[in-house]
Write an enzyme that holds these catalytic residues in place. Structure first.
Site, mmCIF file in Angstrom:
data_model
loop_
_atom_site.group_PDB
_atom_site.id
_atom_site.type_symbol
_atom_site.label_atom_id
_atom_site.label_comp_id
_atom_site.label_asym_id
_atom_site.label_seq_id
_atom_site.Cartn_x
_atom_site.Cartn_y
_atom_site.Cartn_z
ATOM 1 N N SER A 149 0.851 -1.190 0.000
ATOM 2 C CA SER A 149 0.000 0.000 0.000
ATOM 3 C C SER A 149 0.878 1.228 0.000
ATOM 4 O O SER A 149 1.927 1.252 0.661
ATOM 5 C CB SER A 149 -0.908 0.018 1.230
ATOM 6 O OG SER A 149 -1.576 1.265 1.338
ATOM 7 N N TYR A 162 -1.718 -1.198 10.103
ATOM 8 C CA TYR A 162 -1.881 -1.659 8.720
ATOM 9 C C TYR A 162 -0.596 -1.479 7.925
ATOM 10 O O TYR A 162 -0.143 -2.391 7.229
ATOM 11 C CB TYR A 162 -3.025 -0.882 8.066
ATOM 12 C CG TYR A 162 -3.275 -1.238 6.622
ATOM 13 C CD1 TYR A 162 -3.837 -2.470 6.277
ATOM 14 C CD2 TYR A 162 -2.970 -0.342 5.603
ATOM 15 C CE1 TYR A 162 -4.072 -2.800 4.945
ATOM 16 C CE2 TYR A 162 -3.209 -0.655 4.271
ATOM 17 C CZ TYR A 162 -3.765 -1.886 3.951
ATOM 18 O OH TYR A 162 -3.994 -2.192 2.631
#
Length: 254
Positions: A149, A162
């Site tokens: 990401s 995350y």
């Protein structure tokens, strides 16, 4: 598990792709794009059979070949069964797109440790398990595509848990590419920026979404189709010289 074949299928042996998290969002769009590219596709899902069947239906209605298979990506025996099903149905596996993932957002001080463990299990252990089976099973000329990401480089508050899991994914990707020297298998990671999927949009108000959409020079959120185009490139012949890389598909946000 039942294979479905669209009207455009031929009797020839196709290249074969497994797409984890293939029932929705980027995973679904990637599965449909690879099927359009000529791959026979195994749509992996964790729990939503109906959504997976919708993906398979969309592929077969467009003339492609696909079937859905349930497997928890963090469970070795279930992932092995997923690869077994692909091999028994289509004869082998050429590409693995590991798009399955979970995300919980909170400041580090307030992060629920059970939520952290869930992200660790799916995003880190899941990547390790899927990649391990891929290494053992992929045919020569294959490709492994993990998902990181762009938030990892942006250091956005609230993303500590995350982003930490995606840092692990990037480390695994870069090391695995080197471990596969001589195998003619590429290993890369796609790192999307803010993309209009349920995973991204859930829990965000309109002001937050608008602010994040304005950040890239292209001044919009990404779409699953944008990311599927990157997947198609890395899975295909045009992307064979790209290896051991993290491709940040984010409209120039960072």
């Amino acid at each position: 598990m039942t294979e479905q074949t669209g009207t455009g299928s031929t009797g020839t042996s196709p290249r074969v792709a497994i797409v984890t998290g293939g029932s929705r969002g980027i995973g679904r769009e990637s599965a449909e794009r690879l099927a359009a590219d000529g791959f026979a596709v195994v749509v992996n899902f964790a729990g939503n059979q109906a959504a997976a069947d919708e993906t398979v239906g969309a592929i077969t209605e467009a003339g492609g070949r696909a079937f859905a298979f349930r497997a928890d990506v963090a469970e070795e025996t279930e992932v092995a069964a997923l690869f077994d099903a692909a091999e028994s149905t289509y004869g082998g596996v050429d590409v693995v797109v590991h798009a399955a993932g979970v995300m919980t957002l909170a400041p580090l001080a307030d992060t629920d440790l059970d939520a952290l463990d869930r992200m660790h299990r799916t995003n880190i252990r899941g990547t390790f398990v899927v990649d391990q089976q891929a290494v053992r099973r992929l045919r020569t000329g294959g490709a492994i595509l993990n998902f990181s990401s762009s938030v990892l480089a942006l250091a956005i508050p609230g993303y500590a848990g995350y982003a930490a899991t995606k840092g692990a994914v990037e480390a695994m990707t870069l090391i695995l590419a080197r471990e596969l020297r001589g195998r003619d298998i590429t290993v890369n990671a796609v790192a999307p920026g803010p993309t209009a999927t349920a995973l991204f949009l859930d829990g965000k108000d309109e002001e937050t979404i608008a602010r994040m959409a304005a950040q890239p020079p292209l001044e919009r959120l990404g779409t699953p189709d944008d990311i599927a185009g990157v997947v198609s490139f890395l899975a295909g012949q045009a992307g064979r010289w790209v290896n051991g890389q993290v491709l940040r598909a984010n409209g120039g946000i960072a």
